[in-house]
Each structure stands twice: as C-alpha cells, then as structure tokens.
Design a protein around this motif. Structure first.
Motif, PDB file in Angstrom:
ATOM      1  N   SER A 153       0.851  -1.187   0.000  1.00  0.00           N
ATOM      2  CA  SER A 153       0.000   0.000   0.000  1.00  0.00           C
ATOM      3  C   SER A 153       0.886   1.236   0.000  1.00  0.00           C
TER       4      SER A 153
ATOM      5  N   ASN B  94       1.222  -5.133   2.394  1.00  0.00           N
ATOM      6  CA  ASN B  94      -0.179  -5.353   2.768  1.00  0.00           C
ATOM      7  C   ASN B  94      -0.419  -6.821   3.117  1.00  0.00           C
TER       8      ASN B  94
ATOM      9  N   LEU C 137      -4.183   1.661  -2.783  1.00  0.00           N
ATOM     10  CA  LEU C 137      -3.783   0.366  -3.337  1.00  0.00           C
ATOM     11  C   LEU C 137      -3.846   0.473  -4.854  1.00  0.00           C
TER      12      LEU C 137
ATOM     13  N   VAL D  36      -4.387  -2.165   6.320  1.00  0.00           N
ATOM     14  CA  VAL D  36      -4.501  -2.706   4.965  1.00  0.00           C
ATOM     15  C   VAL D  36      -4.051  -4.159   4.997  1.00  0.00           C
ATOM     16  N   GLU D  37      -4.964  -5.058   4.695  1.00  0.00           N
ATOM     17  CA  GLU D  37      -4.636  -6.470   4.577  1.00  0.00           C
ATOM     18  C   GLU D  37      -5.154  -6.969   3.234  1.00  0.00           C
TER      19      GLU D  37
END
Length: 219
Positions: A98, A111, A132, A151-152
């Motif tokens: 990210s 991320n 992203l 952010v995953e």
C-alpha cells in the motif's frame, strides 16, 4: 465482504494502543434505520440514519456528476465505552504493498503478514490518503481528519472513532463530523492525481460575496 460496513469492535486498550487481535472481538455494526435518495443539481445523495448502542450515525453518501470521488459525509453522536468504530472497503486490486501519504511525501508498506515485523503493522498512519494500486488501476481511501488505517490484502480499512477509558474516561464521547471518500483512478497514485483530489477534499473552494469596488480594470 461489503464496503462501508461500519463495524464496532471491543476495545480495552488505552489512548495510545489497542489489542492486535481486535478483529476477533466484534461488538456489532451500526444498524441501518432509514435511507432515502435525492438529487441536488449535479449531486446524487443517499442519506442514511444508523444506530448502535447509545450512539447514532447519520451519513450522506454523495456522488457528483463528472467526479470519480464518492464522499461519505458523516455525523456521529458517539456514546460508547471501550469500543472502536471502523469501516472498510474491499477493492479489486492485486498488489503486495500500500502507499500512504506522510508529512513530506509518501511511504510504501506491505499489505501482508509474512513476517513478525509486518504483522506488527496492523495499524498504520496515513494523512489525507492511503492507496492500493496495480499497474493499470488503483483505489484511494481519502479522509479529512482520520489517520489510523489497516490494509490487509485488498481491503482498505480506516479507524473512525475510539472510546478508551484511560487516561480520560470521557475521551471522544461527543458529537463528531468528518468525511472520508473512495476514489478509483487509472494507473498508480501519481498518474491518478490522488494527491490533488485529496487536497480538494481537505481544502474546499470557498465562495464569498463582496460589494462592488471602485476602480478600473487594467487593459
């Protein structure tokens, strides 16, 4: 997963920290009570009223003709204890990092959680935007005053409100007004003019009426 899910988590942390496993402890979501759609010139507005516990949340979801930006203009009367309010947007982006705005530019972060170091970045800072992007397309999540993010994979998540009991047992139990926005764009964050659009969200044009002034206009 739905976008803008407005999820409330249990939060027994203090003003500086909260548990790394907070996602396992969901207290609920702001339940939709009313929803109506209207138009105002070039604007389409979805007005929603929601409630959770003792708190209420009113939101205008606004899309303007010719704009890519989807605004979530939000009012919350927050009266919860030891809770955290977040919202998230899953996006159709394939990338391993990210990009977050910081005070003098931007920084890229992974991320994913392949290492212990990466797993400890479960909450990261971004100023006006986090993004992203893949080579041809990207999505930015912008805001006007909320800086905690997660952010995953392909999910952009933003921390909207907390109510820790220490050191101030009344912290943030109040009325709040803020806006966050979803901004899809071509290319990466530079090619997609993310910085410009984030400034437009944060520093809006002001119109002022003035009286006629004496003088002449130069030729």
């Amino acid at each position: 997963q739905n976008g803008n899910d407005l999820t409330v988590y249990e939060d027994d942390g203090d003003a500086w920290d909260f548990p790394i496993d907070y996602k396992k402890h969901i207290a609920g979501q702001f339940e939709l009570k009313e929803s109506e759609c209207s138009t105002d010139g070039p604007k389409v507005i979805m007005r929603q009223k929601r409630a959770f516990g003792k708190s209420v949340l009113n939101q205008d979801i606004i899309l303007i003709d010719g704009s890519r930006r989807l605004d979530f203009v939000t009012y919350v009367d927050w009266k919860e204890d030891n809770k955290m309010l977040r919202t998230a947007f899953p996006v159709d982006i394939h990338t391993t990092e990210s990009t977050s705005e910081i005070q003098f530019g931007y920084v890229k972060r992974p991320n994913h959680n392949n290492t212990k170091w990466e797993s400890r970045q479960f909450e990261i800072v971004a100023h006006k935007w986090i993004d992203l992007s893949q080579p041809d397309y990207g999505v930015a999540l912008m805001n006007d005053c909320k800086y905690g993010h997660n952010v995953e994979g392909n999910v952009l998540d933003i921390n909207l409100l907390r109510s820790p009991n220490w050191p101030d047992p009344t912290a943030d139990r109040a009325e709040h007004d803020f806006t966050y926005s979803l901004f899809p764009h071509a290319g990466n964050h530079v090619q997609g003019n993310v910085v410009k659009n984030a400034y437009e969200l944060n520093v809006s044009v002001e119109l002022h009426t003035i009286e006629t002034q004496e003088g002449s206009i130069p030729a």
